[in-house]
Design a protein around this motif. Sequence first.
Motif, PDB file in Angstrom:
ATOM      1  N   ARG B 186      73.527  60.290  10.408  1.00 46.50           N
ATOM      2  CA  ARG B 186      73.361  59.902  11.800  1.00 46.50           C
ATOM      3  C   ARG B 186      72.254  58.853  11.929  1.00 46.50           C
ATOM      4  N   ALA B 187      71.178  59.058  11.186  1.00 53.64           N
ATOM      5  CA  ALA B 187      70.083  58.095  11.220  1.00 53.64           C
ATOM      6  C   ALA B 187      70.562  56.734  10.713  1.00 53.64           C
ATOM      7  N   GLU B 190      72.823  55.071  13.300  1.00 54.67           N
ATOM      8  CA  GLU B 190      72.150  54.563  14.506  1.00 54.67           C
ATOM      9  C   GLU B 190      71.254  53.380  14.205  1.00 54.67           C
ATOM     10  N   ASN B 191      70.605  53.404  13.066  1.00 57.53           N
ATOM     11  CA  ASN B 191      69.716  52.288  12.740  1.00 57.53           C
ATOM     12  C   ASN B 191      69.361  52.329  11.264  1.00 57.53           C
ATOM     13  N   ALA B 193      67.890  50.168   9.271  1.00 59.10           N
ATOM     14  CA  ALA B 193      66.542  49.731   8.878  1.00 59.10           C
ATOM     15  C   ALA B 193      65.538  50.850   9.117  1.00 59.10           C
ATOM     16  N   ALA B 194      65.663  51.524  10.274  1.00 63.36           N
ATOM     17  CA  ALA B 194      64.729  52.610  10.580  1.00 63.36           C
ATOM     18  C   ALA B 194      64.935  53.769   9.606  1.00 63.36           C
ATOM     19  N   ALA B 195      66.198  54.020   9.235  1.00 68.16           N
ATOM     20  CA  ALA B 195      66.474  55.110   8.295  1.00 68.16           C
ATOM     21  C   ALA B 195      65.795  54.841   6.961  1.00 68.16           C
ATOM     22  N   GLU B 196      65.815  53.576   6.546  1.00 66.59           N
ATOM     23  CA  GLU B 196      65.201  53.235   5.269  1.00 66.59           C
ATOM     24  C   GLU B 196      63.701  53.460   5.285  1.00 66.59           C
ATOM     25  N   VAL B 197      63.031  53.042   6.361  1.00 65.01           N
ATOM     26  CA  VAL B 197      61.571  53.145   6.354  1.00 65.01           C
ATOM     27  C   VAL B 197      61.076  54.565   6.581  1.00 65.01           C
TER      28      VAL B 197
END
Lengths: 240, 324
Positions: B186-187, B190-191, B193-197
């Motif tokens: 889900r992360a 949804e995003n 780049a945010a999931a990676e960081v």
Amino acid sequence: MNAAALLLEIKGLRAGYGEVDVLHGIDLEIRDGEFVCIIGANTAGKSTILRAISRLVPRASGTLRFAGADLSTRASHEVPALGIAHVPEGRHVFPDMSVEDNLMLGAFTARSASDLPERMQRIFELFPRLRERRSQLAGTLSGGEQQMVAVGRALMLNPKLLLLDEPSHGLAPKVVEEMHDAFVKIHSGGTSILLVEQNVGLALDVATRGYVLETGRITLQGSSAELSQNPAVRAAYLGI
Amino acid sequence: MKKWFALAAVIAVAAVVPLLLNPTGYWIRVLTFTLLFAAMAQAWNLIGGLANQTSLGHAAFFGIGAYTSTILLLKFGISPWLGMFAAGALGGLAALVIAIPTLRLQGHYFALATLAFGEVMRVIANVWTPLTGGPGGLSVPFTPPSFAAYSFKQLLPHAYIALAALIIVTAIFEFIRRGAMGYRLRAIRENQAAAEVIGIDTTKVKLQTAVISGALMAMLGTLYAQVAVFFDPDTVFSAAAISIRVALIAILGGVGTAAGPILGALFIIPVEELMNDLFSAGAAGLSQLIFGAILIAVILWRPRGFITLWDSLRARFARGEARR
């Protein structure tokens, strides 16, 4: 200041995308507890330094050490667990999740979950507006509030080093000030910060030390006071 | 608790329905294929819904599954039940091989790359005659009817096997969706780049999902081969009849939800059959034209799938309650 242990050590960092080098040998250090900023024009490579630290840049060489660990052998998803939290440029929140869920995901790699509610309380104290909107979907928040979520999410990790990429970009002046007040509070709480900012005046206001980056090379460095007095900096970035 | 009762009731009804149909008739066949396609769309829903990577090449895994178990049965006399697991392993491996280069792509690029992969498999199956029988296809050999041999006189057991498959694949889907992996997906959805960081290994999670999806799809290919008894490369590796259809079923029903593929299949498969039944005597292609028009109308009416019908009904019901 020099007595503090070396937290981040970068030597001869070259990095880029595809065939093109963006960084041509960067030396940069952060000691434990420092608040350091990188200033420079767009396309100078400021974000690339942060992305290289987080191992998000496809190709990088040189020395990258964090708290004794060799970062260059780590994959990007392993970096947060070392204590580096990255707030990427452009307010990357999870839009269809609540503010609370966004914050909880920040602690994704936390080993123990026992003090997560406490961490969240600290973030709500820092950004009271997030407490009000805790169950609202992050995608429905204003730009400033989304940036607060992104910063709060990074803080959920209890990082040793917080990487902030253009946190004031596109925000109203009043919100920018609030943001920078929060950074000063975070720093006084003991978290080291590396801030990338195109608003040079503000960056030198909050940070204690800075590096000036020009087309992939560091051209100047010094305390914020020195830099803000430097005629070249004043002419090029402060418009004085 | 109420939810579990509702679920038990749905399964009970689904278990009774096959008994009401003529066991040698036409509609039990439609039902079996509806259940099978619902299960296939659910397998697709893992990568297409949870990981938000719209694959248009799932026929590749499906066909690999059909061929693997049938070839094992033809050449070594291995029961399709065991062949099904070999099919799953090979389908999972194929998914891994295709996922490594293509999962870096997003949106249309991923869809096109997977579409090409499905077509490549079809061409290979057509020309590799010693193994696959080439364009002539393969007939599943007749074995004396028994459960162990996965051979039945009637379609009824096939309907129940398809129902069991649908329940199992749906359970796997829900288990993944609600678990830690579902949260990671889900992360990412949804995003990225945010999931990676925040420390999610996005590549690994997507690869795992692709492999599970491909393996399940291949196992369902085995079930299909046993029902259909005969198949050729152009059927099981078909872009239109398999790849696009399973994606369409999930999307029409409600992508990323457990009920979506089931609702989609319950609509698409019977309606398509009905249109063929009603209009195939008329001008050539008329039934497909009408079927296409119905699909367009449905998508315009419910762009996010039939599942949203349920949500708006519930909202209306809640308003009615409040008024009283």
